[in-house]
Design a protein around this motif. Structure first.
Motif, PDB file in Angstrom:
ATOM      1  N   ASN A 141      29.168  64.917 125.424  1.00  9.74           N
ATOM      2  CA  ASN A 141      30.084  64.140 125.167  1.00  9.74           C
ATOM      3  C   ASN A 141      30.652  64.719 124.056  1.00  9.74           C
ATOM      4  O   ASN A 141      30.322  64.952 122.944  1.00  9.74           O
ATOM      5  CB  ASN A 141      29.612  62.744 124.587  1.00  9.74           C
ATOM      6  CG  ASN A 141      29.445  61.916 125.888  1.00  9.74           C
ATOM      7  OD1 ASN A 141      29.210  62.272 126.963  1.00  9.74           O
ATOM      8  ND2 ASN A 141      28.724  60.619 125.577  1.00  9.74           N
ATOM      9  N   VAL A 142      32.159  64.882 124.416  1.00 10.34           N
ATOM     10  CA  VAL A 142      32.981  65.545 123.136  1.00 10.34           C
ATOM     11  C   VAL A 142      34.325  64.747 123.012  1.00 10.34           C
ATOM     12  O   VAL A 142      35.199  64.958 123.475  1.00 10.34           O
ATOM     13  CB  VAL A 142      33.555  66.960 123.496  1.00 10.34           C
ATOM     14  CG1 VAL A 142      34.273  67.947 122.436  1.00 10.34           C
ATOM     15  CG2 VAL A 142      32.120  67.821 124.214  1.00 10.34           C
ATOM     16  N   GLU A 144      36.691  62.424 131.396  1.00 11.99           N
ATOM     17  CA  GLU A 144      35.725  61.853 130.771  1.00 11.99           C
ATOM     18  C   GLU A 144      35.263  62.347 129.394  1.00 11.99           C
ATOM     19  O   GLU A 144      34.263  61.873 128.932  1.00 11.99           O
ATOM     20  CB  GLU A 144      34.484  62.122 131.945  1.00 11.99           C
ATOM     21  CG  GLU A 144      34.798  61.272 133.205  1.00 11.99           C
ATOM     22  CD  GLU A 144      33.552  61.444 134.194  1.00 11.99           C
ATOM     23  OE1 GLU A 144      32.414  61.603 133.671  1.00 11.99           O
ATOM     24  OE2 GLU A 144      33.971  61.581 135.173  1.00 11.99           O
ATOM     25  N   LYS A 145      35.910  63.438 129.043  1.00  5.96           N
ATOM     26  CA  LYS A 145      35.741  63.887 127.704  1.00  5.96           C
ATOM     27  C   LYS A 145      34.001  64.544 127.647  1.00  5.96           C
ATOM     28  O   LYS A 145      33.391  64.204 126.632  1.00  5.96           O
ATOM     29  CB  LYS A 145      35.562  63.088 126.521  1.00  5.96           C
ATOM     30  CG  LYS A 145      37.311  62.518 126.244  1.00  5.96           C
ATOM     31  CD  LYS A 145      37.452  61.752 125.128  1.00  5.96           C
ATOM     32  CE  LYS A 145      38.974  61.329 125.129  1.00  5.96           C
ATOM     33  NZ  LYS A 145      39.695  61.358 124.081  1.00  5.96           N
ATOM     34  N   ILE A 146      33.583  65.338 128.619  1.00  4.73           N
ATOM     35  CA  ILE A 146      32.385  65.869 128.781  1.00  4.73           C
ATOM     36  C   ILE A 146      32.372  67.328 128.822  1.00  4.73           C
ATOM     37  O   ILE A 146      33.438  67.692 129.510  1.00  4.73           O
ATOM     38  CB  ILE A 146      31.312  65.186 129.955  1.00  4.73           C
ATOM     39  CG1 ILE A 146      32.088  65.112 131.099  1.00  4.73           C
ATOM     40  CG2 ILE A 146      31.280  63.423 129.275  1.00  4.73           C
ATOM     41  CD1 ILE A 146      31.021  64.612 132.119  1.00  4.73           C
ATOM     42  N   VAL A 147      31.295  67.829 128.694  1.00  2.40           N
ATOM     43  CA  VAL A 147      31.121  69.437 128.948  1.00  2.40           C
ATOM     44  C   VAL A 147      29.619  69.422 129.806  1.00  2.40           C
ATOM     45  O   VAL A 147      28.862  68.867 129.142  1.00  2.40           O
ATOM     46  CB  VAL A 147      31.036  70.504 127.771  1.00  2.40           C
ATOM     47  CG1 VAL A 147      30.709  71.818 128.278  1.00  2.40           C
ATOM     48  CG2 VAL A 147      32.380  70.228 127.219  1.00  2.40           C
ATOM     49  N   GLU A 148      29.837  69.709 130.957  1.00  4.84           N
ATOM     50  CA  GLU A 148      28.392  70.041 131.720  1.00  4.84           C
ATOM     51  C   GLU A 148      28.135  71.439 131.557  1.00  4.84           C
ATOM     52  O   GLU A 148      28.755  72.246 131.826  1.00  4.84           O
ATOM     53  CB  GLU A 148      28.365  69.743 133.168  1.00  4.84           C
ATOM     54  CG  GLU A 148      27.854  68.467 133.702  1.00  4.84           C
ATOM     55  CD  GLU A 148      28.248  68.034 135.170  1.00  4.84           C
ATOM     56  OE1 GLU A 148      27.441  68.700 135.985  1.00  4.84           O
ATOM     57  OE2 GLU A 148      29.033  67.384 135.428  1.00  4.84           O
ATOM     58  N   ILE A 149      26.882  71.625 131.104  1.00  5.01           N
ATOM     59  CA  ILE A 149      26.587  73.087 130.647  1.00  5.01           C
ATOM     60  C   ILE A 149      25.097  73.464 131.187  1.00  5.01           C
ATOM     61  O   ILE A 149      24.137  72.450 130.957  1.00  5.01           O
ATOM     62  CB  ILE A 149      26.771  73.331 129.448  1.00  5.01           C
ATOM     63  CG1 ILE A 149      26.761  74.878 129.129  1.00  5.01           C
ATOM     64  CG2 ILE A 149      25.991  72.423 128.325  1.00  5.01           C
ATOM     65  CD1 ILE A 149      27.300  75.348 127.706  1.00  5.01           C
TER      66      ILE A 149
END
Length: 68
Positions: free
Chosen positions: A7-8, A38-43
């Protein structure tokens, strides 16, 4: 290799997405998707701490990490 959702909360526009993408590429991360809405980074990474440090460095600290 672990898969995570980060979450960013400071991410607010396409410029943020570009900065985050560039920063991740600088530390040789390639397997990521950024979801601005969604203010997310999937990594997928072997070095979550390095990712967290890099994003903090460019003023996008991670508020929460979920392991997938």
């Amino acid at each position: 290799m672990g898969k995570y959702i980060l979450n960013v909360p400071n991410m607010s526009c396409e410029h943020c997405v570009m900065r985050i993408s560039k920063a991740l590429e600088e530390i040789s991360e390639e397997n990521f998707k950024i979801n601005l809405e969604e203010k997310i980074v999937e990594i997928e990474t072997n070095n979550l701490e390095k990712v967290k440090e890099k994003l903090s460095e460019i003023d996008y600290p991670i508020s929460e990490v979920k392991e997938l």
